[in-house]
Scaffold this motif. Structure first.
Motif, PDB file in Angstrom:
ATOM      1  N   PRO A  38       0.827  -0.436  12.831  1.00 53.57           N
ATOM      2  CA  PRO A  38       2.194   0.092  12.694  1.00 53.57           C
ATOM      3  C   PRO A  38       3.167  -0.941  12.134  1.00 53.57           C
ATOM      4  CG  PRO A  38       1.255   0.737  14.802  1.00 53.57           C
ATOM      5  CD  PRO A  38       0.287  -0.222  14.191  1.00 53.57           C
ATOM      6  N   HIS A  39       4.144  -0.459  11.389  1.00 57.88           N
ATOM      7  CA  HIS A  39       5.122  -1.356  10.757  1.00 57.88           C
ATOM      8  C   HIS A  39       5.869  -2.205  11.782  1.00 57.88           C
ATOM      9  CE1 HIS A  39       4.977  -0.558   6.484  1.00 57.88           C
ATOM     10  NE2 HIS A  39       5.002   0.751   6.678  1.00 57.88           N
TER      11      HIS A  39
ATOM     12  N   HIS B 250      -0.588   0.575   4.064  1.00 52.42           N
ATOM     13  CA  HIS B 250       0.136   1.810   4.361  1.00 52.42           C
ATOM     14  C   HIS B 250       0.245   2.707   3.129  1.00 52.42           C
ATOM     15  CE1 HIS B 250       1.735   1.361   8.525  1.00 52.42           C
ATOM     16  NE2 HIS B 250       1.462   0.085   8.296  1.00 52.42           N
ATOM     17  N   LEU B 251       0.291   2.100   1.943  1.00 50.37           N
ATOM     18  CA  LEU B 251       0.346   2.897   0.718  1.00 50.37           C
ATOM     19  C   LEU B 251      -0.934   3.694   0.541  1.00 50.37           C
ATOM     20  CD1 LEU B 251       1.874   0.271  -1.748  1.00 50.37           C
ATOM     21  CD2 LEU B 251       3.069   2.097  -0.515  1.00 50.37           C
TER      22      LEU B 251
ATOM     23  N   ALA C 163       8.837   8.090   1.132  1.00 50.03           N
ATOM     24  CA  ALA C 163       9.392   7.351   2.270  1.00 50.03           C
ATOM     25  C   ALA C 163       8.498   6.165   2.628  1.00 50.03           C
ATOM     26  CB  ALA C 163       9.535   8.282   3.476  1.00 50.03           C
ATOM     27  N   GLY C 164       7.176   6.357   2.556  1.00 44.78           N
ATOM     28  CA  GLY C 164       6.255   5.257   2.828  1.00 44.78           C
ATOM     29  C   GLY C 164       6.380   4.136   1.814  1.00 44.78           C
TER      30      GLY C 164
ATOM     31  N   LYS D  82      -1.694   7.945   0.878  1.00 45.54           N
ATOM     32  CA  LYS D  82      -2.338   8.746  -0.165  1.00 45.54           C
ATOM     33  C   LYS D  82      -3.529   9.507   0.384  1.00 45.54           C
ATOM     34  CE  LYS D  82      -0.992   5.939  -4.156  1.00 45.54           C
ATOM     35  NZ  LYS D  82      -1.485   5.081  -5.266  1.00 45.54           N
ATOM     36  N   LEU D  83      -4.364   8.817   1.189  1.00 47.22           N
ATOM     37  CA  LEU D  83      -5.540   9.468   1.749  1.00 47.22           C
ATOM     38  C   LEU D  83      -5.147  10.585   2.713  1.00 47.22           C
ATOM     39  CD1 LEU D  83      -7.815   6.362   2.419  1.00 47.22           C
ATOM     40  CD2 LEU D  83      -8.037   8.046   0.586  1.00 47.22           C
ATOM     41  N   ALA D  84      -4.139  10.312   3.555  1.00 46.09           N
ATOM     42  CA  ALA D  84      -3.711  11.314   4.521  1.00 46.09           C
ATOM     43  C   ALA D  84      -3.130  12.543   3.819  1.00 46.09           C
ATOM     44  CB  ALA D  84      -2.685  10.714   5.476  1.00 46.09           C
TER      45      ALA D  84
END
Length: 422
Positions: free
Chosen positions: A220-221, A258-259, A326-327, A263-265
């Motif tokens: 997590p960020h 996270h990028l 947003a990500g 994309k995968l999600a």
């Protein structure tokens, strides 16, 4: 151990008597090893030969074949553990004896691969008190905080004890604060964070703890932000130390992951939505056919379903695009914040500091090549800044000129992109 050079070779060159004694010692080790190997070939495991192998290992613990011989001899003894009576006592004595032997060998060579492996084998038999092992390994790490064999053994013991990653994270942080140059402790922290947030029982339950950052559920960020703050404390202590900078690079890789994860999600969501819409349309068509409605009614139903399906897909796509954007904005903000910290906290005071310059170049290149700087013109400007920094490093650090040349020409980024880091 670190900072303790081996002087025996220089002493041998200067002392003929020492050379003669060393030769006799080597001959004795060779003869003793040959004797043990002959008995192993014959599958004979006499107590006298086991004693001989123990004496040899105390002198040269890296002869791994001797450890193999001992394991072959003791495996039947350990197999009787749990049966009670004399057999149980024999297994316990064997366990205690091997732990004592490995302890003596580690006193001779604290970084003997073969000795650590054998000790793990003994502990895995389930007869060693794990609390005592944890205490012993804590003392060993007090003596040499960067002995990665000891760190690996500690992880092994903690897994068997069921000790939580959070408890171990606190221990690792304590070691880091004692010495920011402790690369093993930083590495230990990367493993624990993945266990907590990317592995079984963490926020990313079921995700693999291994592989590159792009292949794991991201940390997590907010957790990464705390880690950034911690590593900047290390930079403030000694910005020339390599260990915190390696950890920092790992943090950036996890931020960039996270990028890929977004994309995968989103791709998975889109696939699921499409499949659901198709299934709904098929079911509707089947129901319509079953009711044998008129052709005009069927066309009306089909048109209505198609319109509803298209609207649903467009809505999903719009939400996905917003989430992905947003990500990207969040990751872009982290990279820009970190670049500003490097400029203000380090390069303002030491403009030619190697590690801050190299890290800034990597951040700028990531921003540019991943399109996180805004317009194409802004990205190109950051890429030029990165190239300028690599060129400057070629002058400041000529021994690694080839490395910086590859980075300047973009070849290094291709490699690190494949690894999921920057």
């Amino acid at each position: 151990m670190h900072g303790r050079p081996r002087e025996y070779k220089n002493k041998l060159k200067a002392d003929p008597k020492a050379q003669e004694g060393y030769k006799k010692k080597v001959d004795a080790i060779r003869n003793g090893t040959a004797l043990v190997l002959e008995y192993r070939k014959q599958r004979k495991y006499d107590p006298a030969i086991l004693d001989a192998s123990a004496k040899l290992l105390k002198v040269v613990p890296e002869i791994y074949t001797l450890w193999n011989y001992r394991r072959e001899a003791l495996e039947p003894v350990f197999a009787t553990a749990g049966s009670g009576g004399a057999a149980e006592g024999a297994a316990q004595r064997a366990s205690d004896g091997e732990l004592a032997l490995t302890h003596a060998c580690l006193m001779e060579n604290p970084k003997s691969y073969s000795t650590w492996h054998h000790r793990k084998w003994v502990v895995a038999k389930g007869l060693a008190p794990l609390e005592r092992e944890l205490h012993l390994i804590s003392k060993a790490l007090d003596e040499d905080q960067r002995n990665f064999h000891a760190w690996n053994y500690r992880m092994f013991i903690c897994r068997r004890m069921g000790r939580s990653a959070q408890d171990e994270l606190s221990y690792g942080e304590e070691k880091i604060l004692q010495n920011f140059s402790n690369y093993s402790a930083w590495h230990f922290r990367t493993i624990l964070l993945h266990q907590m947030y990317c592995g079984p029982g963490g926020a990313g339950a079921g995700a693999a703890a291994g592989g590159s950052a792009s292949q794991r559920t991201p940390i997590p960020h907010d957790v990464l932000d705390q880690e950034y703050d911690m590593v900047h404390q290390a930079f403030a202590t000694d910005a020339r130390d390599e260990s915190p900078w390696v950890y920092y690079r790992w943090l950036v890789g996890n931020t960039l992951s996270h990028l890929t994860h977004h994309k995968l999600a989103l791709k998975a969501t889109a696939t699921a939505t499409s499949a659901t819409a198709t299934a709904t349309a098929t079911a509707t068509a089947t129901a319509v056919a079953g009711e044998a409605v008129s052709a005009s009614s069927s066309e009306l139903v089909d048109a209505t379903d198609a319109a509803a399906r298209d609207a649903a897909v467009e809505g999903e796509e719009g939400a996905e695009e917003e989430e992905e954007e947003a990500g990207r904005v969040r990751v872009a903000a982290v990279l820009e914040r970190e670049a500003a910290r490097l400029l203000e906290d380090h390069l303002a005071a030491e403009p030619d500091a190697k590690w801050p310059l190299l890290t800034l170049a990597r951040l700028r290149e990531a921003q540019a090549r991943l399109g996180l700087a805004g317009s194409p013109e802004d990205c190109e400007a950051l890429l030029e800044e990165a190239r300028s920094l690599y060129g400057r490093l070629m002058v400041l650090d000529p021994m690694r000129r080839g490395f910086y040349q590859d980075a300047l020409e973009g070849r290094a980024f291709v490699v690190v992109s494949a690894l999921g880091t920057v």
